[in-house]
Design an enzyme around this catalytic site. Structure first.
Site, PDB file in Angstrom:
ATOM      1  N   GLU A   1       0.822  -1.218   0.000  1.00  0.00           N
ATOM      2  CA  GLU A   1       0.000   0.000   0.000  1.00  0.00           C
ATOM      3  C   GLU A   1       0.857   1.270   0.000  1.00  0.00           C
ATOM      4  O   GLU A   1       0.768   2.075   0.926  1.00  0.00           O
ATOM      5  CB  GLU A   1      -0.896   0.028   1.248  1.00  0.00           C
ATOM      6  CG  GLU A   1      -1.858  -1.125   1.368  1.00  0.00           C
ATOM      7  CD  GLU A   1      -2.606  -1.142   2.705  1.00  0.00           C
ATOM      8  OE1 GLU A   1      -3.703  -1.705   2.756  1.00  0.00           O
ATOM      9  OE2 GLU A   1      -2.080  -0.593   3.694  1.00  0.00           O
ATOM     10  N   PRO A   2       1.653   1.461  -1.017  1.00  0.00           N
ATOM     11  CA  PRO A   2       2.505   2.660  -1.016  1.00  0.00           C
ATOM     12  C   PRO A   2       1.709   3.922  -1.353  1.00  0.00           C
ATOM     13  O   PRO A   2       0.818   3.895  -2.198  1.00  0.00           O
ATOM     14  CB  PRO A   2       3.493   2.363  -2.140  1.00  0.00           C
ATOM     15  CG  PRO A   2       2.712   1.516  -3.098  1.00  0.00           C
ATOM     16  CD  PRO A   2       1.797   0.670  -2.243  1.00  0.00           C
ATOM     17  N   GLY A   3       1.998   4.996  -0.666  1.00  0.00           N
ATOM     18  CA  GLY A   3       1.386   6.286  -0.989  1.00  0.00           C
ATOM     19  C   GLY A   3       2.489   7.278  -1.306  1.00  0.00           C
ATOM     20  O   GLY A   3       2.760   7.609  -2.460  1.00  0.00           O
ATOM     21  N   ARG A   4       3.167   7.701  -0.248  1.00  0.00           N
ATOM     22  CA  ARG A   4       4.226   8.705  -0.384  1.00  0.00           C
ATOM     23  C   ARG A   4       5.301   8.284  -1.388  1.00  0.00           C
ATOM     24  O   ARG A   4       5.800   9.110  -2.153  1.00  0.00           O
ATOM     25  CB  ARG A   4       4.871   8.916   0.994  1.00  0.00           C
ATOM     26  CG  ARG A   4       5.833  10.081   1.080  1.00  0.00           C
ATOM     27  CD  ARG A   4       6.567  10.066   2.438  1.00  0.00           C
ATOM     28  NE  ARG A   4       5.670   9.920   3.551  1.00  0.00           N
ATOM     29  CZ  ARG A   4       5.092  10.944   4.195  1.00  0.00           C
ATOM     30  NH1 ARG A   4       5.353  12.179   3.842  1.00  0.00           N
ATOM     31  NH2 ARG A   4       4.286  10.714   5.207  1.00  0.00           N
TER      32      ARG A   4
ATOM     33  N   ARG B   1       2.119  20.192   5.898  1.00  0.00           N
ATOM     34  CA  ARG B   1       3.119  19.302   6.497  1.00  0.00           C
ATOM     35  C   ARG B   1       4.153  20.025   7.368  1.00  0.00           C
ATOM     36  O   ARG B   1       4.470  19.546   8.461  1.00  0.00           O
ATOM     37  CB  ARG B   1       3.808  18.441   5.429  1.00  0.00           C
ATOM     38  CG  ARG B   1       2.826  17.507   4.690  1.00  0.00           C
ATOM     39  CD  ARG B   1       3.544  16.512   3.784  1.00  0.00           C
ATOM     40  NE  ARG B   1       4.291  15.548   4.569  1.00  0.00           N
ATOM     41  CZ  ARG B   1       5.592  15.576   4.766  1.00  0.00           C
ATOM     42  NH1 ARG B   1       6.341  16.508   4.197  1.00  0.00           N
ATOM     43  NH2 ARG B   1       6.164  14.679   5.523  1.00  0.00           N
TER      44      ARG B   1
ATOM     45  N   TYR C   1       3.741  18.564  11.003  1.00  0.00           N
ATOM     46  CA  TYR C   1       4.730  17.528  11.351  1.00  0.00           C
ATOM     47  C   TYR C   1       6.135  18.093  11.507  1.00  0.00           C
ATOM     48  O   TYR C   1       7.087  17.328  11.576  1.00  0.00           O
ATOM     49  CB  TYR C   1       4.815  16.466  10.248  1.00  0.00           C
ATOM     50  CG  TYR C   1       3.529  15.830   9.806  1.00  0.00           C
ATOM     51  CD1 TYR C   1       2.657  15.238  10.718  1.00  0.00           C
ATOM     52  CD2 TYR C   1       3.212  15.777   8.451  1.00  0.00           C
ATOM     53  CE1 TYR C   1       1.496  14.623  10.273  1.00  0.00           C
ATOM     54  CE2 TYR C   1       2.048  15.161   8.009  1.00  0.00           C
ATOM     55  CZ  TYR C   1       1.195  14.586   8.927  1.00  0.00           C
ATOM     56  OH  TYR C   1       0.058  13.975   8.481  1.00  0.00           O
TER      57      TYR C   1
ATOM     58  N   CYS D   1      -3.062  33.803   9.339  1.00  0.00           N
ATOM     59  CA  CYS D   1      -2.903  34.408  10.662  1.00  0.00           C
ATOM     60  C   CYS D   1      -2.594  33.368  11.722  1.00  0.00           C
ATOM     61  O   CYS D   1      -3.427  33.083  12.598  1.00  0.00           O
ATOM     62  CB  CYS D   1      -4.163  35.190  11.017  1.00  0.00           C
ATOM     63  SG  CYS D   1      -4.565  36.351   9.725  1.00  0.00           S
TER      64      CYS D   1
ATOM     65  N   TYR E   1       0.430  14.050   0.394  1.00  0.00           N
ATOM     66  CA  TYR E   1      -0.058  14.741   1.578  1.00  0.00           C
ATOM     67  C   TYR E   1       0.104  16.257   1.438  1.00  0.00           C
ATOM     68  O   TYR E   1       0.380  16.971   2.393  1.00  0.00           O
ATOM     69  CB  TYR E   1       0.645  14.194   2.845  1.00  0.00           C
ATOM     70  CG  TYR E   1       0.524  12.691   2.932  1.00  0.00           C
ATOM     71  CD1 TYR E   1      -0.690  12.112   3.260  1.00  0.00           C
ATOM     72  CD2 TYR E   1       1.605  11.856   2.637  1.00  0.00           C
ATOM     73  CE1 TYR E   1      -0.831  10.735   3.286  1.00  0.00           C
ATOM     74  CE2 TYR E   1       1.471  10.469   2.671  1.00  0.00           C
ATOM     75  CZ  TYR E   1       0.246   9.924   2.997  1.00  0.00           C
ATOM     76  OH  TYR E   1       0.106   8.562   3.016  1.00  0.00           O
TER      77      TYR E   1
HETATM   78  C1  LIG Z   1      -1.685   6.122   4.802  1.00  0.00           C
HETATM   79  C2  LIG Z   1      -1.681   4.657   4.645  1.00  0.00           C
HETATM   80  C3  LIG Z   1      -0.823   4.052   3.726  1.00  0.00           C
HETATM   81  C4  LIG Z   1       0.182   4.819   2.899  1.00  0.00           C
HETATM   82  O1  LIG Z   1       1.237   5.307   3.667  1.00  0.00           O
HETATM   83  P1  LIG Z   1       2.536   5.945   2.964  1.00  0.00           P
HETATM   84  O2  LIG Z   1       3.413   6.271   4.092  1.00  0.00           O
HETATM   85  O3  LIG Z   1       2.080   7.134   2.216  1.00  0.00           O
HETATM   86  O4  LIG Z   1       3.101   4.887   2.076  1.00  0.00           O
HETATM   87  C5  LIG Z   1      -0.902   2.688   3.568  1.00  0.00           C
HETATM   88  N1  LIG Z   1      -1.776   1.952   4.297  1.00  0.00           N
HETATM   89  C6  LIG Z   1      -2.602   2.501   5.190  1.00  0.00           C
HETATM   90  C7  LIG Z   1      -3.539   1.640   5.945  1.00  0.00           C
HETATM   91  C8  LIG Z   1      -2.581   3.865   5.404  1.00  0.00           C
HETATM   92  O5  LIG Z   1      -3.403   4.415   6.300  1.00  0.00           O
END
Ligand SMILES: *Cc1c(COP(=O)(O)O)cnc(C)c1O
Length: 417
Positions: free
Chosen positions: A273-276, A312, A316, A346, A375
Site C-alpha cells: 500500500e505505497p502512498g508517499r 506538512r 509535522y 494568521c 499529503y
Molecule cells: C496512509 C496509509 C498508507 C500509505 O502510507 P505511505 O506512508 O504514504 O506509504 C498505507 N496503508 C494505510 C492503511 C494507510 O493508512
C-alpha cells in the site's frame, strides 16, 4: 527528483518550464510529473516481481482523479480509508476487486457502501468493527472477505504523528486479540476472515522495522496455520520513506531484497500500500513572493502559499526543500541571505521553511516547494477563506489542469444563509 531539474538556470518539470506554468495558471500551483508517478509505481512493481503483489496505491497521499486513473490504468489497486475515497476510487474506474479499505472508524454507512461495491477486502481494526461488518454483510445477504489489521508493536523511527504500529497507537488489533478472533472466526457467519494486514507508519527510511514487523506476522501466520487456519492475503502496508533533503531511504530494490524472499515462501497473495513513495517526489508547490520583510534579526519572504495549501511543515515540522524557479547569479561580494518562507495565514505556525539560504530573493520571484506530491493537496483546506490552488499534470512537453483553482463562490457553495 529527476523529473524536476534546472536547464539554463530555470526549473523544469519534465520538458515544461515551471515559470511558464506559474504565469499561465497563477500561483499557488501544484505541478506534477506524470512520468515520476509511473516510474515510482513501476520501480516497486518490478522490485517485487517475484511475488507478483497487488499494489494498492494509497489514495489519501494524492487523491486527484487523474492521478488515480493514471495508476489504475497501469494496473494498480487502491487503498482507501473512507467512503469518500471509495467514491473517488470507483469514479476513477478502479476494479472493486482491487480495493482494500482500512480505517479505525468505518461507519455502518461506509461499510454498507463498500460491501455493496464488492470491494476485495476490509482491513478491520477492532472487534467492534468486525461485528459491524458481519452484521452489515448479513443484512445484505453477503459473505465479506476481511483481513485483520494487526498492530505488531514495533517502533518505527519517524515523526510521532506518523507512527502507527506501536501499541500506543490507535491502529490495528493486538496479536493476542487477533489470535482469538481468528480462532473464533466461526462466530462471524457472514465473514471470510482470510488475511493479515500491517501498516506501521509513514516516511520510514530504514527497512529494519518493516522486516521486524513482517517476520512477526509470518510467525503469527505459522501459528494460525498450526491451528488449521489458512490465510490467503498478506498485506504489508505502505510507509516507505522518500528523500526530502538528506535522507537515505531504502530503495524499492533494497526493501524487496529484504522481504520478498520471506513473502514468497508464504504462498499467499501479497498486497502493498505505497502512498508517499509513489506520489511524494512527483509534485511541487509553486508559490510567488508577495513581500520581502526585514525585521531585526530575521528576513521573511512572505509568499502566496500557506499552511492551508501545504500543512506538512506546520503539522509535522516536516522539511521541504525550497528552490528558486529561476536562479540568480552568485556574487562574491555576498548576496546570500537567510529567510523564513512564510504564508499570509494568521498563525505563527504558518510557514513553509525556516532559515533557508537564497541568493537575494525579490518580490515577484517564484519558488518551488519540493516533494509536495504526497499529503500536499490532499490535506489542503480553506482556512482563512483561501481557495485551494489549481493542480497541473505535466506529460513530456504538455501540461494540463487536473483540478481548477477554487473560486470565492466555491468557498460558500454549500453554506445556507
Ligand atoms: C496512509 C496509509 C498508507 C500509505 O502510507 P505511505 O506512508 O504514504 O506509504 C498505507 N496503508 C494505510 C492503511 C494507510 O493508512
Amino acid at each position: 527528483m529527476h523529473d524536476f531539474k534546472y536547464k539554463n538556470s530555470r526549473l523544469y518539470c519534465e520538458s515544461v518550464s515551471i515559470a511558464e506554468l506559474a504565469e499561465k495558471y497563477g500561483t499557488p500551483l501544484y505541478v506534477y510529473s506524470r512520468r515520476t508517478f509511473l516510474d515510482h509505481y513501476r520501480k516497486l512493481r518490478d522490485a517485487f516481481k517475484s511475488v507478483k503483489p497487488l499494489i494498492c496505491y494509497s489514495v489519501k497521499a494524492n487523491s486527484n482523479l487523474s492521478i488515480l486513473k493514471l495508476l489504475v490504468a497501469e494496473g494498480a489497486g487502491l487503498d482507501i480509508v473512507s467512503g469518500g475515497e471509495l467514491f473517488r476510487a470507483l469514479k476513477a474506474g478502479a476494479s472493486p476487486r482491487k480495493i482494500v479499505y482500512a480505517s479505525v472508524g468505518k461507519t455502518a454507512k461506509e461499510i454498507e457502501y463498500a460491501v455493496k461495491s464488492n470491494i476485495l477486502l476490509f482491513n478491520a481494526e477492532s472487534l467492534s468493527e468486525i461485528r459491524m461488518i458481519n452484521n452489515v454483510a448479513g443484512r445484505l445477504g453477503r459473505k465479506q472477505a476481511i483481513a485483520l489489521r494487526v498492530n505488531p508493536n514495533v517502533k518505527a523511527k519517524t515523526h510521532k504523528y506518523i507512527t502507527t504500529g506501536h501499541k500506543q497507537n490507535k491502529f490495528g488489533i493486538d496479536i493476542k486479540t487477533a489470535k482469538n478472533i481468528f480462532l473464533n472466526r466461526k462466530d462471524f457467519a457472514n465473514l471470510d476472515i482470510c488475511g493479515i494486514h500491517i501498516h506501521i507508519g509513514s516516511q520510514i527510511i530504514d527497512a529494519r522495522p518493516f522486516v521486524k514487523a513482517i517476520k512477526k506476522m509470518i510467525g503469527f501466520a505459522a501459528l494460525l496455520k498450526s491451528r488449521g487456519i489458512i490465510l490467503r492475503y498478506f498485506n504489508i502496508g505502505g510507509g516507505l520513506g522518500i528523500i526530502y533533503s538528506g535522507e537515505r531511504p531504502q530503495t524499492a530494490g533494497e526493501y524487496a531484497r529484504a522481504v520478498a524472499p520471506l513473502l514468497k515462501k508464504l504462498k499467499m497473495n501479497v498486497i502493498l500500500e505505497p502512498g508517499r513513495f509513489i506520489a511524494g517526489n512527483a509534485g511541487v508547490l509553486v508559490t510567488k513572493v508577495t513581500y520581502i520583510k526585514e525585521s531585526p534579526g530575521k528576513n521573511f519572504a512572505i509568499v502566496d502559499a500557506a499552511m492551508n495549501d501545504l500543512v506538512r511543515p506546520s503539522l509535522y515540522e516536516a522539511y521541504h526543500e525550497i528552490l528558486p524557479v529561476k536562479t540568480r547569479a552568485y556574487s562574491s561580494t555576498g548576496n546570500i541571505r537567510t529567510y523564513d518562507i512564510v504564508g499570509p495565514v494568521c498563525e505563527s505556525g504558518d510557514f513553509l521553511g525556516k532559515d533557508r539560504k537564497f541568493i537575494n530573493l525579490e518580490e515577484g520571484d517564484y519558488l518551488a516547494v519540493m516533494s509536495a506530491g504526497a499529503y500536499g493537496y490532499s490535506m489542503a483546506g480553506n482556512y482563512n477563506s483561501r481557495p485551494r490552488p489549481a493542480e497541473v499534470l505535466v506529460n513530456g512537453s504538455r501540461a494540463g489542469i487536473i483540478s481548477r483553482r477554487e473560486t470565492y463562490k466555491d468557498l460558500i457553495r454549500q453554506e445556507v444563509s
